[in-house]
Design a protein around this motif. Sequence first.
Motif, PDB file in Angstrom:
ATOM      1  N   ALA A 355      32.683 -10.797 -67.627  1.00  0.00           N
ATOM      2  CA  ALA A 355      32.548 -12.213 -67.949  1.00  0.00           C
ATOM      3  C   ALA A 355      32.696 -13.053 -66.697  1.00  0.00           C
ATOM      4  O   ALA A 355      33.273 -12.619 -65.694  1.00  0.00           O
ATOM      5  N   GLN A 357      33.363 -17.459 -65.827  1.00  0.00           N
ATOM      6  CA  GLN A 357      33.684 -18.762 -66.405  1.00  0.00           C
ATOM      7  C   GLN A 357      33.662 -19.822 -65.301  1.00  0.00           C
ATOM      8  O   GLN A 357      34.250 -19.640 -64.241  1.00  0.00           O
ATOM      9  N   ASP A 379      31.296 -23.389 -69.006  1.00  0.00           N
ATOM     10  CA  ASP A 379      30.188 -22.450 -69.148  1.00  0.00           C
ATOM     11  C   ASP A 379      30.780 -21.049 -69.076  1.00  0.00           C
ATOM     12  O   ASP A 379      31.221 -20.611 -68.009  1.00  0.00           O
ATOM     13  N   ARG A 381      30.265 -16.940 -69.873  1.00  0.00           N
ATOM     14  CA  ARG A 381      29.226 -15.936 -70.089  1.00  0.00           C
ATOM     15  C   ARG A 381      29.857 -14.546 -70.142  1.00  0.00           C
ATOM     16  O   ARG A 381      30.613 -14.168 -69.251  1.00  0.00           O
ATOM     17  N   LYS A 382      29.519 -13.835 -71.200  1.00  0.00           N
ATOM     18  CA  LYS A 382      30.041 -12.480 -71.389  1.00  0.00           C
ATOM     19  C   LYS A 382      28.870 -11.515 -71.488  1.00  0.00           C
ATOM     20  O   LYS A 382      27.963 -11.704 -72.296  1.00  0.00           O
ATOM     21  N   THR A 383      28.889 -10.489 -70.663  1.00  0.00           N
ATOM     22  CA  THR A 383      27.879  -9.443 -70.746  1.00  0.00           C
ATOM     23  C   THR A 383      28.436  -8.243 -71.503  1.00  0.00           C
ATOM     24  O   THR A 383      29.640  -8.003 -71.523  1.00  0.00           O
ATOM     25  N   GLU A 401      23.756 -10.564 -72.688  1.00  0.00           N
ATOM     26  CA  GLU A 401      24.681 -11.616 -72.263  1.00  0.00           C
ATOM     27  C   GLU A 401      24.772 -12.674 -73.349  1.00  0.00           C
ATOM     28  O   GLU A 401      23.763 -13.067 -73.936  1.00  0.00           O
ATOM     29  N   THR A 403      26.322 -16.577 -74.037  1.00  0.00           N
ATOM     30  CA  THR A 403      26.794 -17.770 -73.337  1.00  0.00           C
ATOM     31  C   THR A 403      27.415 -18.751 -74.324  1.00  0.00           C
ATOM     32  O   THR A 403      26.878 -18.979 -75.417  1.00  0.00           O
ATOM     33  N   SER A 404      28.544 -19.324 -73.937  1.00  0.00           N
ATOM     34  CA  SER A 404      29.175 -20.433 -74.660  1.00  0.00           C
ATOM     35  C   SER A 404      29.326 -21.580 -73.668  1.00  0.00           C
ATOM     36  O   SER A 404      30.028 -21.449 -72.672  1.00  0.00           O
ATOM     37  N   ARG A 405      28.653 -22.696 -73.967  1.00  0.00           N
ATOM     38  CA  ARG A 405      28.606 -23.805 -73.011  1.00  0.00           C
ATOM     39  C   ARG A 405      28.797 -25.115 -73.777  1.00  0.00           C
ATOM     40  O   ARG A 405      28.167 -25.332 -74.807  1.00  0.00           O
ATOM     41  N   SER A 433      21.877 -15.154 -74.194  1.00  0.00           N
ATOM     42  CA  SER A 433      21.138 -15.645 -73.037  1.00  0.00           C
ATOM     43  C   SER A 433      20.374 -14.553 -72.298  1.00  0.00           C
ATOM     44  O   SER A 433      19.430 -14.853 -71.562  1.00  0.00           O
ATOM     45  N   LYS A 434      20.770 -13.286 -72.477  1.00  0.00           N
ATOM     46  CA  LYS A 434      20.025 -12.170 -71.896  1.00  0.00           C
ATOM     47  C   LYS A 434      20.101 -10.994 -72.856  1.00  0.00           C
ATOM     48  O   LYS A 434      21.162 -10.724 -73.436  1.00  0.00           O
TER      49      LYS A 434
END
Length: 447
Positions: A355, A357, A379, A381-383, A401, A403-405, A433-434
């Motif tokens: 992740a 941040q 923002d 992001r966790k993969t 991935e 995303t929490s934004r 997101s990915k």
Amino acid sequence: SPGGIVNAVSKLPTAEPIRYIETGVNSFGNGYVSFDVGERLLIPPASGTLDGRVVGVVKGGGTQVDFTQDNSYYLAPSFTYRPDANTRFTVMALASKDRTNGNNWLPYEGSVISAPFGKIPTKLFTSEPGQDHFMRGQTMVGYQFEHDFSNGMTFRQNARYAHVDVNINSYIGAGYVGPPASATLQRYRFVANDSADLGTIDNQLEGRFNTGAISHKVLAGVDYKKYRLDDYQASAFPAGPLNIFNPVYGSVTPMGAPYLNRILDQQQIGVYLQDQMKLDRFTLVLSGRNDWVDTQQFNRLAVPNTSRDVSKATGRAGLIYDVGLGLSPYVSYATGFNPVIGTTATGEFFTPEEAKQVEVGAKWEPAGFNGYLTAAWFDLRKTNALTIDPTNIFFQVQNGEVTSRGVELSVTTNLTPDFKMVGSVSSYDLFISKDPNAALLGKRPVA
């Protein structure tokens, strides 16, 4: 973990006596008694002080769902010994037992939104009385040791051993038999008999000193964790269907062979270093950590045993500045690493979650206002985030991935010495997101 983790803090002994008892019953006949009692057991002129505390609760009775009881107890004693003003040693223990039924799993149409027949009654029991149960037993024992040296150094050692047993036997809803208008629930049977053991120990040394005009608070440590899961799971599909408005119980579905019967063993060693530096109105935090993780699977089924070794370095940087008038803007960046225990349906180990941040915000404590306000943009992001396997609901797969934004605003104020008000509002997007599957991009992650 991106965005932080929940810090669950045990109630520990205090120097002041504690005398608290509470009892109650709800509208479903579920009653409880809880207590919290603390006392100083050894006082001067004896050698040091000894404080004790015990927290507990016992409850039992019905719930809003037919045939479903919710019975449990929880007991947590603790003792703190202080031989002198610079040393503290606390021993904690916990024992708990929960007995109830499995969760009702209901279709979206008929629970969240109306079906052609209306809504499913919330009291509906979708499993089988006499067969269904959920039982969990937990025990834990640990200690916290701390000693302050006279040269600005503090040593801490925290350790804990925990054990948990979980046994589940339940018939679970799996959509409708035919169209929703049939009001007939399809079911499958699920059984799990699991136990887990976790041992952890953390050693850390904190130092406080100055280098010229900069003050430092440096933290260095090493921790070790060993986790062992004995995992048995089986299912049978289909089980006898159930009419929502005229349920007839008594179906017995033989259990199939287990699809999981294994031991998962994971060991993790981490070393970390952090420096919190203060220069005039600036405060800068820099921290780094490296983890080495070894995971092994010992399979009782006709599947080869497997293992995986991974190592990862992570870090964090944060800067806050006091501009005056109670206002302090800040910025932070962090990376995260979380080894996930478990395998896919094909027996492959999950890749560790990673992740990052980014957060920018401000904290404001206005003059004459007994409280503070915060604003933040983030923002996260966790993969390799876990999600349900669309081809096998008993297993999981990993997204590319997530995303929490968004933004968050909050206010905390003390209206009186005994009355605090807290309010917050957040607005954010949570989306994939990915991912190798392009059809999932922009969608919300599930489960």
